[in-house]
Design an enzyme around this catalytic site. Structure first.
Site, PDB file in Angstrom:
ATOM      1  N   PRO A   1       0.793  -1.233   0.000  1.00 17.87           N
ATOM      2  CA  PRO A   1       0.000   0.000   0.000  1.00 17.87           C
ATOM      3  C   PRO A   1       0.823   1.279   0.000  1.00 17.87           C
ATOM      4  CG  PRO A   1       0.119  -0.888   2.202  1.00 17.87           C
ATOM      5  CD  PRO A   1       0.829  -1.889   1.316  1.00 17.87           C
TER       6      PRO A   1
ATOM      7  N   MET B   1     -10.741   1.582  -5.381  1.00 17.88           N
ATOM      8  CA  MET B   1     -11.053   2.724  -6.247  1.00 17.88           C
ATOM      9  C   MET B   1     -12.370   3.343  -5.790  1.00 17.88           C
ATOM     10  SD  MET B   1      -9.876   0.718  -9.676  1.00 17.88           S
ATOM     11  CE  MET B   1     -10.422  -0.826  -8.953  1.00 17.88           C
TER      12      MET B   1
ATOM     13  N   ASP C   1       3.312   1.883 -11.347  1.00 23.77           N
ATOM     14  CA  ASP C   1       2.091   2.671 -11.289  1.00 23.77           C
ATOM     15  C   ASP C   1       2.378   4.042 -10.685  1.00 23.77           C
ATOM     16  OD1 ASP C   1       0.687   0.584 -12.336  1.00 23.77           O
ATOM     17  OD2 ASP C   1      -0.191  -0.075 -10.440  1.00 23.77           O
TER      18      ASP C   1
ATOM     19  N   GLY D   1      -3.592   4.990   2.936  1.00 21.93           N
ATOM     20  CA  GLY D   1      -3.415   4.020   4.010  1.00 21.93           C
ATOM     21  C   GLY D   1      -1.980   3.546   4.157  1.00 21.93           C
TER      22      GLY D   1
ATOM     23  N   LYS E   1      -2.321   4.858 -14.612  1.00 19.74           N
ATOM     24  CA  LYS E   1      -3.526   5.380 -15.259  1.00 19.74           C
ATOM     25  C   LYS E   1      -4.046   6.564 -14.453  1.00 19.74           C
ATOM     26  CE  LYS E   1      -4.523   0.672 -16.688  1.00 19.74           C
ATOM     27  NZ  LYS E   1      -3.390   0.092 -15.922  1.00 19.74           N
TER      28      LYS E   1
END
Length: 481
Positions: A228, A387, A251, A416, A273
């Site tokens: 995370p 999401m 990412d 988080g 994205k």
């Protein structure tokens, strides 16, 4: 304080050679265990022995000389270790060894010792020894512990394969430069990844192939979960793979702290994205980059937040790699639901409040995800929406319309596990308003269910949860406007 001596590093072949250990306690037992692993013929001298050593004497694994140290104990000895808790006795052992030109190690007393035993990391026949010259043994131990986490067990298996092929390698590649290039090809190729998954035959074939080729045929891809965001939650395997990578496709939301753990000279390519972007075009570009770099012979890491197989399109990417004949491995990560809930003090299951757990996405490939809302509206279960920043009004309305109580607790966990973590808690009927008022941004995870109420009770990490009354906040905002 005098400088530590400049020691000359040396590995000894002690197989069948006599080594004397003076002392019969726990320290002596630890030293003897390592000596037996090296094949030494061990004699221990002490008035009494601790239970482990006494058992080894009975089993015939070591020999016992009972009593106080006597110089004759050094007859035919190659190495002596003084491991008593009496400095005067240790000094006598060291002096007698010096007179006979026998190397002596005195535990925790570098001044008396003529030989020091380093902190050691071992992977099969491969060993790494660390010494501070006796000046800072705790630093040496710290470095050993660090290396223990970073060095993969597959290195031992690889060293054994190299040892088995040593004669053949030297015969086929008599030139030193050619041998160097061969080892570079193997170490940058798939052999180690194959050994990690237990495929020794394929690893052997990779070594054989490297002997008869001049350039690497193709690279490989590791699909890695970054967790995370907290770098402390990265798995050991993930850390090792990051340090082997030539190219890292990551990412947008992978934390800078995690990226900082990767190999410094790797090529970093952000492929995340963005909201409102063309996700299919971005995913197609990711596929193209994976194929391009792997075919160029590079070790590629596809680094994803959380776990790559939980709403991470990991399966789609592996299908593409398989279709193009590119080897891959998967390194799981701690998924956001588990990590973020834990950092928010929310048990995802609870004997009294939640007997099932559902991991869901708020968005599907072609828009809002469609779910079995009647099933999701049942009580005594935890819903975790990935999401979960957009479509909150629809989500609330669907759940309440299908029977979920408007008072059901929720918690939104933003960032988080990171230092900037925020938790917004409330009841289902006020979910979208609270999210809007507090300007919740991705990455954020939504937890709905009775267990979400524990966010205020079991808070332990980051800022306390925000539980402001929606109506008061709305009035304040309207007044300010």
């Amino acid at each position: 304080m005098p400088d530590a001596p400049a020691l000359f590093p040396l590995f000894l072949d002690l197989r069948g050679r006599r080594v004397l250990v003076v002392g019969g306690g726990g320290v002596a037992a630890r030293k003897i265990r390592a000596l037996l692993d090296a094949g030494a013929s061990v004699t221990v001298g002490a008035p009494v022995l601790e239970l482990v050593l006494a058992a080894q004497v009975r089993e015939g694994r070591i020999t016992h000389l009972r009593g106080e140290f006597d110089e004759t104990w050094l007859d035919d000895v190659w190495l002596v270790i003084a491991a008593t808790d009496d400095r005067e006795a240790n000094s006598a052992v060291a002096a007698a060894a010096q007179a006979r030109r026998i190397w002596a190690n005195v535990v925790d007393d570098a001044e008396l010792a003529s030989a020091q035993l380093p902190a050691r990391v071992q992977r099969g026949p491969l060993q790494i020894a660390i010494s501070s010259g006796g000046s800072s043994p705790m630093l040496a131990r710290h470095l050993r512990e660090k290396l223990e986490t970073e060095l993969d067990d597959s290195l031992g298996a690889l060293a054994r394969l190299f040892a088995d092929a040593r004669t053949r390698i030297r015969a086929q590649l008599p030139d030193l430069t050619a041998r160097r290039r061969f080892f570079q090809r193997v170490l940058s190729g798939p052999a180690q990844a194959l050994l990690r998954r237990g495929d020794t035959d394929a690893a052997q074939q990779a070594i054989d192939d490297a002997l008869i080729t001049t350039t690497p045929t193709h690279g490989s891809v590791a699909l890695v979960g970054a967790g995370p965001g907290d770098p402390g939650l990265l798995t050991l395997r993930a850390l090792r793979v990051l340090n082997e990578a030539d190219v890292i496709l990551h990412d947008r939301l992978v934390s800078r702290e995690v990226l900082n753990l990767a190999r410094r000279d790797a090529e970093f390519i952000e492929v995340g994205k963005r909201v409102g972007g063309d996700h299919d075009a971005t995913q197609a570009r990711i596929h193209d980059l994976l194929i391009e770099h792997a075919r160029a012979g590079k070790r590629v890491v596809r680094l994803k937040g959380g776990d790559p197989f939980v709403f991470g399109r990991g399966g789609e990417e592996l299908e593409v790699l398989r279709a193009h004949g590119i080897g891959f491995e998967v390194v799981p990560g701690i998924t956001a639901a588990v990590a973020c809930a834990a950092h928010a003090g929310i048990p995802l299951t609870h004997r009294e409040h939640a007997q099932s757990l559902r991991l869901l996405t708020a968005q599907a490939r072609d828009g809002d995800a469609e779910h079995d809302w009647t099933a999701l509206a049942q009580p005594q279960q935890t819903l975790v929406f990935y999401m979960g920043v957009v479509g909150l009004e629809r989500l609330r309305d669907k759940l309440i319309a299908h029977g979920r109580a408007a008072s059901t607790p929720f918690a939104i966990i933003e960032n988080g596990s990171r230092p900037e973590q925020r938790v917004i808690a409330g009841s289902l009927d006020e979910l979208p308003e609270l999210a809007r008022i507090h300007a919740v941004q991705a990455p954020a995870l939504l937890v709905i269910g009775e267990v979400a109420a524990f966010a205020t009770e079991l808070h332990w990490f980051g800022a306390p949860p925000i539980t402001s009354d929606v109506r008061c906040l709305q009035r304040a905002l309207a007044h300010a406007a």
